[in-house]
Design a protein around this motif. Structure first.
Motif, mmCIF file in Angstrom:
data_model
loop_
_atom_site.group_PDB
_atom_site.id
_atom_site.type_symbol
_atom_site.label_atom_id
_atom_site.label_comp_id
_atom_site.label_asym_id
_atom_site.label_seq_id
_atom_site.Cartn_x
_atom_site.Cartn_y
_atom_site.Cartn_z
ATOM 1 N N UNK A 179 0.851 -1.180 0.000
ATOM 2 C CA UNK A 179 0.000 0.000 0.000
ATOM 3 C C UNK A 179 0.888 1.232 0.000
ATOM 4 N N UNK A 180 0.299 2.366 -0.347
ATOM 5 C CA UNK A 180 1.017 3.634 -0.345
ATOM 6 C C UNK A 180 0.344 4.582 0.629
ATOM 7 N N UNK A 181 1.099 5.578 1.056
ATOM 8 C CA UNK A 181 0.596 6.606 1.970
ATOM 9 C C UNK A 181 0.586 7.928 1.217
ATOM 10 N N UNK A 182 -0.487 8.696 1.392
ATOM 11 C CA UNK A 182 -0.606 9.959 0.675
ATOM 12 C C UNK A 182 -1.157 11.039 1.598
ATOM 13 N N UNK A 183 -0.783 12.268 1.282
ATOM 14 C CA UNK A 183 -1.404 13.424 1.905
ATOM 15 C C UNK A 183 -2.627 13.832 1.100
ATOM 16 N N UNK A 184 -3.057 15.075 1.307
ATOM 17 C CA UNK A 184 -4.261 15.578 0.667
ATOM 18 C C UNK A 184 -5.428 15.593 1.637
ATOM 19 N N UNK A 185 -6.270 16.624 1.539
ATOM 20 C CA UNK A 185 -7.387 16.768 2.468
ATOM 21 C C UNK A 185 -8.541 15.829 2.210
ATOM 22 N N UNK B 266 -2.828 25.775 2.822
ATOM 23 C CA UNK B 266 -2.793 24.313 2.955
ATOM 24 C C UNK B 266 -3.767 23.596 2.035
ATOM 25 N N UNK B 267 -4.632 24.325 1.341
ATOM 26 C CA UNK B 267 -5.744 23.710 0.602
ATOM 27 C C UNK B 267 -5.258 22.594 -0.327
ATOM 28 N N UNK B 268 -5.838 21.405 -0.159
ATOM 29 C CA UNK B 268 -5.421 20.246 -0.961
ATOM 30 C C UNK B 268 -6.572 19.266 -1.132
ATOM 31 N N UNK B 269 -7.796 19.802 -1.230
ATOM 32 C CA UNK B 269 -8.951 18.901 -1.336
ATOM 33 C C UNK B 269 -9.947 19.403 -2.374
ATOM 34 N N UNK B 270 -9.513 19.521 -3.635
ATOM 35 C CA UNK B 270 -10.453 19.977 -4.666
ATOM 36 C C UNK B 270 -11.408 18.906 -5.155
ATOM 37 N N UNK B 271 -11.051 17.625 -4.978
ATOM 38 C CA UNK B 271 -11.851 16.535 -5.544
ATOM 39 C C UNK B 271 -12.574 15.763 -4.442
#
Length: 376
Positions: A92-98, A165-170
């Motif tokens: 598995x992979x780990x990711x950031x993003x809101x 910090x915005x990282x949740x457009x989708x």
């Protein structure tokens, strides 16, 4: 339940928490491997903690108590490297993003922990929709009263924190047209938004006791405020940040908070008051919707100006306080991104524009998390 004493902490000390996505390496959807990841991570000697979160495709990591944003970065790097190592073992992979760009909330499962099960019973489907990912920054305060003053001064800069910090457009495979759609999910919960404008700890204790008498609140954890006091740590906790795509950006955001706090303590630049909150929700919405292109309404003057301009003014104002903390280089990196109109939401949209595939967006986000920013 009583509030408890506000514990001693060193002024301007830092702690950072990151809620992170666990994704499989087949289609890059969320993967229900929190228990397996925690089991492997517990075998590694690391600073801070690694704990479960609401659903079983997410975990939360935290630093220890740090004195500088550079120390935050050092500790997060150790944790990140361990996450990558354990994730590789589990495929598995780990990711950031809101937010995860295309996960379906109804497929999520609540992590088997009593508090999470209680919240699921109370909040229903909102609990699964709470599969969102944020960064929390704790800042040490010299006293309980100073903590409340800092909280309300910091509230003027909540739009700045959101846009940086915005990282949740989708969400659910759609571009929401928000830079930070994550906070829309948080706003659905009762007792979210802003803290009451009380400026002494005695007043806050009275407020807390009134709330507990209603039976609505049992502990400070029941407040989902954008900023809340954390008396057991002697800190305030800023909670509006989306989880960044890299630990470097996470450390830069901590540097921004620490530099603001140093300015507040050194200069006491303005007196917080209830009227500051007249434009709070509007400014918050603007930053969530438009990110660095938002309009900012100055609470004191009522002036409307680009948030980007106010951010650049703020960087100049806090730079003298950032330098003794060793935070100036990180602030300069943030400043450069603001001048260029760059944040993580824009990066995610740019990748989507090139690739036209959200799974590839997530794959590249996971690659960005695992590699130092210079190599990303």
């Amino acid at each position: 339940m009583s509030l408890g004493a506000f514990q001693h902490s060193e002024a301007l000390s830092l702690g950072v928490e990151l809620e992170l996505q666990l994704v499989n390496t087949h289609d890059y959807d969320l993967a229900p491997y929190a228990a397996d990841m925690l089991r492997l991570m517990q075998k590694i000697d690391l600073p801070g903690t690694v704990v479960p979160e609401m659903t079983n495709s997410m975990i939360e990591v935290s630093t220890g108590v740090c004195q500088s944003a550079s120390q935050v970065l050092t500790e997060l790097a150790r944790i990140r490297d361990a996450l990558v190592q354990c994730g590789d073992k589990l495929n598995i992979a780990v990711a950031g993003g809101g937010t995860h760009p295309f996960q379906q909330w109804h497929e999520r499962r609540i992590y088997d922990k009593p508090r999470f099960q209680e919240l699921s019973t109370l909040y229903g489907y909102l609990s699964k929709q709470f599969t969102i990912f944020g960064q929390h920054v704790h800042i040490g305060c010299p006293s309980a009263d100073a903590a409340l003053l800092m909280l309300h001064r910091m509230s003027r800069f909540i739009p700045h924190c959101i846009a940086l910090s915005a990282s949740s457009p989708f969400v659910q495979a759609h571009d929401t047209q928000f830079d930070s759609a994550r906070l829309n999910s948080v706003f659905a919960f009762p007792l979210s938004g802003r803290a009451p404008c009380v400026l002494t700890w005695d007043e806050f204790r009275q407020y807390f006791e009134k709330m507990t008498r209603t039976g609505v609140v049992k502990s400070m954890k029941d407040f989902y405020w954008d900023i809340r006091p954390k008396p057991e740590f002697g800190t305030i906790e800023i909670r509006v940040f989306d989880t960044p795509l890299s630990i470097e950006r996470a450390a830069q955001l901590a540097a921004f908070v620490q530099s603001l706090a140093a300015w507040f303590l050194a200069e006491q630049p303005f007196a917080p008051q209830e009227d500051d909150y007249l434009v709070y929700t509007y400014n918050r919405f603007q930053a969530c919707r438009f990110g660095l292109d938002a309009v900012y309404v100055d609470p004191a003057s009522g002036e409307h100006l680009p948030l980007r301009d106010h951010l650049l003014q703020t960087f100049e104002r806090i730079a003298p306080h950032a330098e003794p903390l060793g935070a100036l280089p990180m602030l300069q990196q943030l400043k450069g991104d603001v001048q260029a109109g760059r944040n993580d939401a824009r990066w995610l949209r740019d990748v989507m524009g090139r690739e036209q595939l959200l799974a590839e967006v997530t794959r590249q986000a996971a690659q960005r998390f695992r590699a130092p920013q210079a190599q990303a």
